[in-house]
Motif scaffolding. Structure first.
Motif, PDB file in Angstrom:
ATOM      1  N   TRP A  89       0.846  -1.193   0.000  1.00  0.00           N
ATOM      2  CA  TRP A  89       0.000   0.000   0.000  1.00  0.00           C
ATOM      3  C   TRP A  89       0.882   1.244   0.000  1.00  0.00           C
ATOM      4  O   TRP A  89       2.063   1.180   0.335  1.00  0.00           O
ATOM      5  CB  TRP A  89      -0.961   0.019   1.182  1.00  0.00           C
ATOM      6  CG  TRP A  89      -0.330  -0.035   2.562  1.00  0.00           C
ATOM      7  CD1 TRP A  89       0.030   1.015   3.336  1.00  0.00           C
ATOM      8  CD2 TRP A  89       0.004  -1.221   3.308  1.00  0.00           C
ATOM      9  NE1 TRP A  89       0.558   0.583   4.526  1.00  0.00           N
ATOM     10  CE2 TRP A  89       0.553  -0.785   4.547  1.00  0.00           C
ATOM     11  CE3 TRP A  89      -0.106  -2.595   3.072  1.00  0.00           C
ATOM     12  CZ2 TRP A  89       0.995  -1.673   5.526  1.00  0.00           C
ATOM     13  CZ3 TRP A  89       0.332  -3.473   4.052  1.00  0.00           C
ATOM     14  CH2 TRP A  89       0.867  -3.013   5.260  1.00  0.00           C
ATOM     15  N   GLY A  90       0.304   2.374  -0.435  1.00  0.00           N
ATOM     16  CA  GLY A  90       1.065   3.616  -0.525  1.00  0.00           C
ATOM     17  C   GLY A  90       1.088   4.149  -1.941  1.00  0.00           C
ATOM     18  O   GLY A  90       0.135   3.972  -2.715  1.00  0.00           O
ATOM     19  N   PHE A  91       2.193   4.789  -2.326  1.00  0.00           N
ATOM     20  CA  PHE A  91       2.339   5.431  -3.636  1.00  0.00           C
ATOM     21  C   PHE A  91       2.639   4.356  -4.685  1.00  0.00           C
ATOM     22  O   PHE A  91       3.590   3.580  -4.547  1.00  0.00           O
ATOM     23  CB  PHE A  91       3.486   6.431  -3.561  1.00  0.00           C
ATOM     24  CG  PHE A  91       3.578   7.370  -4.719  1.00  0.00           C
ATOM     25  CD1 PHE A  91       2.432   7.822  -5.371  1.00  0.00           C
ATOM     26  CD2 PHE A  91       4.812   7.818  -5.174  1.00  0.00           C
ATOM     27  CE1 PHE A  91       2.520   8.706  -6.428  1.00  0.00           C
ATOM     28  CE2 PHE A  91       4.906   8.706  -6.225  1.00  0.00           C
ATOM     29  CZ  PHE A  91       3.763   9.153  -6.852  1.00  0.00           C
ATOM     30  N   GLY A  92       1.848   4.318  -5.756  1.00  0.00           N
ATOM     31  CA  GLY A  92       1.996   3.251  -6.748  1.00  0.00           C
ATOM     32  C   GLY A  92       2.841   3.607  -7.940  1.00  0.00           C
ATOM     33  O   GLY A  92       3.109   2.747  -8.781  1.00  0.00           O
ATOM     34  N   ALA A  93       3.270   4.869  -8.071  1.00  0.00           N
ATOM     35  CA  ALA A  93       4.041   5.278  -9.247  1.00  0.00           C
ATOM     36  C   ALA A  93       5.293   4.429  -9.391  1.00  0.00           C
ATOM     37  O   ALA A  93       5.876   3.966  -8.405  1.00  0.00           O
ATOM     38  CB  ALA A  93       4.401   6.749  -9.142  1.00  0.00           C
ATOM     39  N   MET A  94       5.717   4.211 -10.631  1.00  0.00           N
ATOM     40  CA  MET A  94       6.908   3.443 -10.990  1.00  0.00           C
ATOM     41  C   MET A  94       6.747   1.955 -10.703  1.00  0.00           C
ATOM     42  O   MET A  94       7.712   1.203 -10.727  1.00  0.00           O
ATOM     43  CB  MET A  94       8.162   3.986 -10.288  1.00  0.00           C
ATOM     44  CG  MET A  94       8.440   5.439 -10.573  1.00  0.00           C
ATOM     45  SD  MET A  94       9.874   6.058  -9.687  1.00  0.00           S
ATOM     46  CE  MET A  94       9.810   7.791 -10.118  1.00  0.00           C
ATOM     47  N   GLY A  95       5.531   1.536 -10.371  1.00  0.00           N
ATOM     48  CA  GLY A  95       5.268   0.117 -10.225  1.00  0.00           C
ATOM     49  C   GLY A  95       5.679  -0.486  -8.903  1.00  0.00           C
ATOM     50  O   GLY A  95       5.684  -1.712  -8.734  1.00  0.00           O
ATOM     51  N   ARG A  96       6.000   0.330  -7.914  1.00  0.00           N
ATOM     52  CA  ARG A  96       6.555  -0.185  -6.667  1.00  0.00           C
ATOM     53  C   ARG A  96       5.596  -1.060  -5.869  1.00  0.00           C
ATOM     54  O   ARG A  96       6.027  -1.840  -5.024  1.00  0.00           O
ATOM     55  CB  ARG A  96       7.045   0.984  -5.800  1.00  0.00           C
ATOM     56  CG  ARG A  96       5.956   1.830  -5.195  1.00  0.00           C
ATOM     57  CD  ARG A  96       6.496   3.122  -4.621  1.00  0.00           C
ATOM     58  NE  ARG A  96       6.745   4.094  -5.686  1.00  0.00           N
ATOM     59  CZ  ARG A  96       7.378   5.251  -5.498  1.00  0.00           C
ATOM     60  NH1 ARG A  96       7.835   5.569  -4.300  1.00  0.00           N
ATOM     61  NH2 ARG A  96       7.557   6.080  -6.503  1.00  0.00           N
ATOM     62  N   LEU A  97       4.271  -0.935  -6.091  1.00  0.00           N
ATOM     63  CA  LEU A  97       3.310  -1.745  -5.347  1.00  0.00           C
ATOM     64  C   LEU A  97       3.140  -3.139  -5.942  1.00  0.00           C
ATOM     65  O   LEU A  97       2.632  -4.044  -5.267  1.00  0.00           O
ATOM     66  CB  LEU A  97       1.951  -1.042  -5.286  1.00  0.00           C
ATOM     67  CG  LEU A  97       1.918   0.311  -4.571  1.00  0.00           C
ATOM     68  CD1 LEU A  97       0.480   0.825  -4.503  1.00  0.00           C
ATOM     69  CD2 LEU A  97       2.522   0.236  -3.188  1.00  0.00           C
ATOM     70  N   GLY A  98       3.562  -3.325  -7.201  1.00  0.00           N
ATOM     71  CA  GLY A  98       3.441  -4.633  -7.838  1.00  0.00           C
ATOM     72  C   GLY A  98       2.016  -5.021  -8.145  1.00  0.00           C
ATOM     73  O   GLY A  98       1.704  -6.214  -8.267  1.00  0.00           O
ATOM     74  N   LEU A  99       1.133  -4.043  -8.282  1.00  0.00           N
ATOM     75  CA  LEU A  99      -0.303  -4.306  -8.489  1.00  0.00           C
ATOM     76  C   LEU A  99      -0.724  -4.125  -9.936  1.00  0.00           C
ATOM     77  O   LEU A  99      -1.922  -4.163 -10.253  1.00  0.00           O
ATOM     78  CB  LEU A  99      -1.128  -3.376  -7.592  1.00  0.00           C
ATOM     79  CG  LEU A  99      -0.880  -3.504  -6.086  1.00  0.00           C
ATOM     80  CD1 LEU A  99      -1.667  -2.453  -5.327  1.00  0.00           C
ATOM     81  CD2 LEU A  99      -1.239  -4.903  -5.600  1.00  0.00           C
ATOM     82  N   GLY A 100       0.223  -3.886 -10.854  1.00  0.00           N
ATOM     83  CA  GLY A 100      -0.117  -3.687 -12.252  1.00  0.00           C
ATOM     84  C   GLY A 100      -0.206  -2.223 -12.617  1.00  0.00           C
ATOM     85  O   GLY A 100      -0.081  -1.323 -11.769  1.00  0.00           O
ATOM     86  N   SER A 101      -0.477  -1.977 -13.898  1.00  0.00           N
ATOM     87  CA  SER A 101      -0.432  -0.614 -14.428  1.00  0.00           C
ATOM     88  C   SER A 101      -1.525   0.281 -13.871  1.00  0.00           C
ATOM     89  O   SER A 101      -1.387   1.506 -13.837  1.00  0.00           O
ATOM     90  CB  SER A 101      -0.535  -0.659 -15.953  1.00  0.00           C
ATOM     91  OG  SER A 101      -1.740  -1.308 -16.347  1.00  0.00           O
ATOM     92  N   GLU A 102      -2.628  -0.289 -13.409  1.00  0.00           N
ATOM     93  CA  GLU A 102      -3.728   0.553 -12.937  1.00  0.00           C
ATOM     94  C   GLU A 102      -3.370   1.346 -11.680  1.00  0.00           C
ATOM     95  O   GLU A 102      -4.021   2.337 -11.357  1.00  0.00           O
ATOM     96  CB  GLU A 102      -4.964  -0.310 -12.672  1.00  0.00           C
ATOM     97  CG  GLU A 102      -4.752  -1.374 -11.598  1.00  0.00           C
ATOM     98  CD  GLU A 102      -5.981  -2.240 -11.385  1.00  0.00           C
ATOM     99  OE1 GLU A 102      -7.058  -1.666 -11.122  1.00  0.00           O
ATOM    100  OE2 GLU A 102      -5.866  -3.471 -11.508  1.00  0.00           O
ATOM    101  N   TYR A 103      -2.346   0.938 -10.954  1.00  0.00           N
ATOM    102  CA  TYR A 103      -1.946   1.658  -9.739  1.00  0.00           C
ATOM    103  C   TYR A 103      -0.662   2.477  -9.923  1.00  0.00           C
ATOM    104  O   TYR A 103      -0.059   2.917  -8.968  1.00  0.00           O
ATOM    105  CB  TYR A 103      -1.753   0.680  -8.587  1.00  0.00           C
ATOM    106  CG  TYR A 103      -3.049   0.175  -7.999  1.00  0.00           C
ATOM    107  CD1 TYR A 103      -3.756   0.921  -7.061  1.00  0.00           C
ATOM    108  CD2 TYR A 103      -3.584  -1.036  -8.420  1.00  0.00           C
ATOM    109  CE1 TYR A 103      -4.957   0.467  -6.540  1.00  0.00           C
ATOM    110  CE2 TYR A 103      -4.780  -1.513  -7.907  1.00  0.00           C
ATOM    111  CZ  TYR A 103      -5.472  -0.757  -6.968  1.00  0.00           C
ATOM    112  OH  TYR A 103      -6.657  -1.216  -6.459  1.00  0.00           O
ATOM    113  N   THR A 104      -0.240   2.646 -11.180  1.00  0.00           N
ATOM    114  CA  THR A 104       0.992   3.405 -11.416  1.00  0.00           C
ATOM    115  C   THR A 104       0.725   4.850 -11.819  1.00  0.00           C
ATOM    116  O   THR A 104       1.582   5.708 -11.672  1.00  0.00           O
ATOM    117  CB  THR A 104       1.830   2.732 -12.510  1.00  0.00           C
ATOM    118  OG1 THR A 104       1.058   2.643 -13.720  1.00  0.00           O
ATOM    119  CG2 THR A 104       2.261   1.341 -12.068  1.00  0.00           C
ATOM    120  N   THR A 105      -0.452   5.138 -12.363  1.00  0.00           N
ATOM    121  CA  THR A 105      -0.797   6.509 -12.764  1.00  0.00           C
ATOM    122  C   THR A 105      -2.272   6.752 -12.485  1.00  0.00           C
ATOM    123  O   THR A 105      -3.030   5.824 -12.192  1.00  0.00           O
ATOM    124  CB  THR A 105      -0.530   6.735 -14.270  1.00  0.00           C
ATOM    125  OG1 THR A 105      -1.301   5.788 -15.022  1.00  0.00           O
ATOM    126  CG2 THR A 105       0.949   6.585 -14.597  1.00  0.00           C
TER     127      THR A 105
END
Length: 825
Positions: A105-121
């Motif tokens: 959980w947290g900031f998803g930019a740059m893919g750090r959450l590993g949840l796919g593209s929907e949480y990167t931008t």
């Protein structure tokens, strides 16, 4: 324990709005199992398997469904199973449950959450509640994070990584497109350079580089290398190494653990040696080595023991902390926000020991974690937890631990200074706990100044207002007296009851200054000394009136001064005793020198009066005096009521022991003053000789005694010009001088050499005679300088100058003066 910056609540404390330079205790509902520190937030797994987070809440990285920062630990909900692994990075958090589920959980930019593209931008770039990361059939056993990256390791020691990968720090063999930053928004296997799975036993992610330790103890590294953080020698001088590369250090050492910070890497080999390489000057490349900094074993004080744990700060923090096998914590680097756990201005690359306060150091640390500007230490030993319950004043838990673990906790002591639980309770003023702890044997401390806190520090720092109306203060006062009574009744603190603080005050000084009769009575009945001087040259009884002082004095059987005299001198002796009492010197008079041995044993100083009336039996009386002095080890001194012709067998001793000549002064009150000042100092000195240890004397050193001045010059007012001439000669030779008319008479006994200008005027000057007596009684070498060649001396001065070099005011004689002073020095 946590320390460092707290502007976003990183330390879970409201008491330190900016930062904490020394570690503070983290209060959570259950014991902490492991902890992690990010850039502005922290997280901990408790013994219940629950996760609590606190600190900066931006992008929802605390996992509470919002972006609110919190200065207190709060439970993260929605993880379903007990959590066994946790990691905090710059703007996100990762956790692993016992069921093998990975949550981020947290900031998803740059893919750090590993949840796919929907949480990167877009709108979902901030994920404020835990979301599960999919890693098929992985059997994950450990997770972690660093910078904008995350990782997971399974039981087969395969590793998956995801997130920001511009510099190849993930080790997933992805090449970088020239126009697009590389982001892994789903977990990918970490591959060795030969495209096989890299087996990982230990791993650490920095901001832009990662280090891996294989099961065989080899070190692999990848990521950014343009500032030497990887430590690879030529030809590997590219700005990035995009796949895990075997480090040359593996040829010389078998690595056990690795730690990556912003610009630094530190490893521990299997022998516990700490090896590091990092950029010089906090990240500036070194052109002379083309960015290569060779690995070095760190050899500093405190590192003699094997190193077990290390924490390395982020790029801006520039600090590191380690723990050795004794559980001692050492830190080095920058300290602008207290990230080293040390006081302000403690910058530098030499490690320093981390302390809780003036008396206690951090001990028993088992885990260290460093964020960018803050850090944490996990301590799980039963004795240390017990100490913390004492510090917190948690009487219920203290009693519970005594019941359950009585042998471990009551025999416990801190490693650094051997403090027992009783020491800790006294230092922190936990009065309600102390009577329970006193049921065990009082422990002795290896460092005397800490052991004194058993009683003295407790009383000396926390005497509360006896007339307080606030209920909390009243309760504290009641606990305080119960505590004091328990300590005094135990007898364990008797040796320390006369402890002096930095101002020279004893507990009795403070009690009487506050008008606390109950406390003063308790102390005096417990044989607290009435005769100790503080740095203002005051005894405790000077803070109360004469009648009250005599009442306190009557509680003891100690007499400061026993005045011995003949029957004819008794009236004079009693008047002398009364006048000395106004200077708080308590005396008794006696004409019987042998019968009352009990009285002689309890008196501090013997003073006998010389006069013509007692001249015929003085010799016999003096033998009795000497017998008393030797039997009871008491100092013996004399005063002259009038000039007397003495038998030769006692003349020498009488001269040596003379303090004041009353026959040589026309002002009785001046003579009393001249007598009382040295007696007070003698009574104080006598107390010190009897073994009373004081913080005041330990801290005063030579400064109170005059610093660099080595010579005391005694002279009469009429001889000022001559004295200044002698002073100028000595000062020109680099010898410092005290001038008697310009300084306190106490320096007559603190100097190295005593000079006296002898003239017709000075021989009659009561101040000069007193200073000579003081110098003699404190075994100071006396050098006379005669103003005239034919000066006639009385018997006393004749004896004083009989066997020492004599100097005169002619140039030849004075030119030899400096050599004689040097000899005596």
């Amino acid at each position: 324990w946590m320390w460092g910056r707290n502007t976003s609540g990183e330390l879970a404390s409201d008491k330190h709005p900016v930062c904490a330079y020394v570690p503070i205790y983290l209060s959570v509902p259950h014991p902490v199992v492991t902890i992690s520190c990010g850039k502005e937030h922290s997280a901990a797994i408790l013994s219940t398997g629950e996760v609590y987070t606190w600190g900066g809440g931006s992008y929802g990285k605390l996992g509470h469904g919002d972006s609110i920062s919190r200065t207190y630990p709060k439970l993260v909900e929605g993880l379903f199973y007990k959590v066994i692994s946790i990691g905090c990075a710059n703007e996100h958090t990762i956790a692993l449950t016992e069921a093998g589920e990975v949550f981020t959980w947290g900031f998803g930019a740059m893919g750090r959450l590993g949840l796919g593209s929907e949480y990167t931008t877009g709108s979902q770039v901030a994920c404020s509640v835990p979301k599960m990361v999919t890693i098929e059939d992985a059997e994950i056993c450990r997770v972690g994070a660093g910078g904008a990256c995350s990782y997971a390791i399974n039981k087969k020691k395969d590793m998956w990584a995801w997130g920001f990968n511009d510099d190849g720090q993930l080790g997933t063999l992805q090449s970088k497109n020239a126009n697009i930053s590389v982001k892994n928004n789903r977990p990918s296997l970490v591959m060795a350079d030969d495209k096989t799975n890299l087996k990982v036993a230990e791993v650490s992610m920095g901001d832009r580089h990662t280090s891996f330790v294989t099961p065989s103890g080899d070190l692999y590294m990848c990521g950014k290398n343009d500032d030497s953080r990887l430590g690879f020698p030529p030809p590997h001088q590219t700005s990035s190494i995009r796949s895990p590369l075997l480090h040359p250090i593996s040829k010389s050492y078998k690595i056990a653990k690795v730690y990556c910070g912003g610009l630094a890497t530190i490893v521990i080999d299997i022998c516990g040696q700490l090896i590091r390489w990092e950029t010089p000057n906090g990240g500036a490349p070194d052109p002379t080595t083309k960015n290569y900094v060779s690995a070095q074993i760190v050899k500093f004080r405190g590192f003699e023991q094997p190193i077990t744990e290390v924490g390395v700060g982020g790029t801006c923090g520039g600090h590191a902390t380690c723990v050795n096998s004794l559980g001692e914590m050492w830190s080095w680097g920058k300290n602008n926000f207290g990230q080293k756990g040390l006081p302000p201005m403690s910058h530098g690359q030499n490690p320093s020991r981390v302390r809780l306060n003036k008396w206690e150091t951090i001990e028993g640390a088992e885990e260290i974690k460093c964020g960018v500007y803050h850090g944490a230490a996990l301590i799980t030993s039963i004795s240390y937890i017990f100490f913390q319950f004492i510090r917190d004043g948690n009487l219920e838990k203290v009693k519970l631990m005594i019941d359950r673990h009585w042998k471990k906790v009551l025999d416990a002591s801190t490693k650094s200074n051997k403090d027992s639980p009783l020491h800790i309770a006294c230092i922190h003023g936990r009065y309600g706990i102390i009577p329970d702890l006193l049921q065990t044997t009082l422990k002795t401390n290896d460092q005397n100044n800490t052991a004194l806190h058993i009683l003295a520090k407790l009383i000396n720092t926390t005497i509360v207002d006896k007339d307080a109306t606030d209920d909390e203060i009243k309760n504290k006062n009641e606990d305080y007296f119960k505590c004091l009574e328990a300590i005094l009744q135990s007898g364990g603190a008797q040796s320390y009851i006369d402890y002096q603080n930095i101002d020279g005050d004893t507990a009795l000084h403070i009690a009487l200054r506050k008008g606390d009769d109950k406390m003063a009575t308790m102390l005096i009945q417990s044989r607290a000394s009435l005769n100790i001087l503080n740095k203002k040259n005051e005894v405790a009884l000077e803070y109360c009136d004469i009648s009250l002082a005599y009442r306190y004095k009557s509680m003891t059987d100690i007499v400061d001064l026993q005045i011995l005299c003949s029957d004819d001198e008794l009236d004079f002796a009693e008047q002398l005793s009364q006048d000395l009492s106004e200077a708080f010197i308590y005396s008794s008079c006696s004409t019987d020198y042998t019968s009352d041995e009990k009285c002689a044993a309890n008196m501090r100083i013997i003073l006998y009066i010389v006069s013509n009336n007692g001249v015929f039996d003085l010799s016999a009386r003096h033998n009795s005096l000497l017998q008393l002095a030797f039997t009871f080890n008491k100092p013996v001194f004399s005063i002259w009521k009038e000039k007397a012709k003495l038998p030769p067998d006692v003349e020498k001793v009488v001269f040596q022991r003379q303090l004041v000549d009353f026959s040589n002064t026309t002002n009785y009150n001046d003579a009393i003053t001249q007598l009382s000042a040295p007696l007070k100092r003698l009574i104080y000195s006598y107390s010190i000789e009897k073994g009373i240890s004081t913080e005041a004397t330990a801290n005063s050193g030579s400064q109170e005694l005059g610093g660099s001045e080595e010579v005391f010059i005694s002279y009469s007012a009429e001889d000022t010009e001559v004295a200044e001439r002698v002073q100028a000669i000595l000062v020109d030779e680099g010898i410092g001088c005290f001038m008697s008319r310009k300084t306190d008479a106490q320096h007559a006994v603190s100097c190295t050499v005593f000079l006296v200008i002898l003239s017709a005027e000075s021989c009659k000057d009561v101040s000069v005679r007193s200073e000579i007596s003081l110098a003699e009684n404190h075994s100071r070498p006396i050098i006379p300088i005669f103003k005239t060649n034919n000066l006639r001396l009385d018997a006393s001065l004749a004896y004083t100058t009989a066997n020492v070099p004599r100097f005169f005011l002619d140039p030849t004689s004075l030119s030899q003066l400096k050599y004689t002073v040097e000899v005596y020095k």
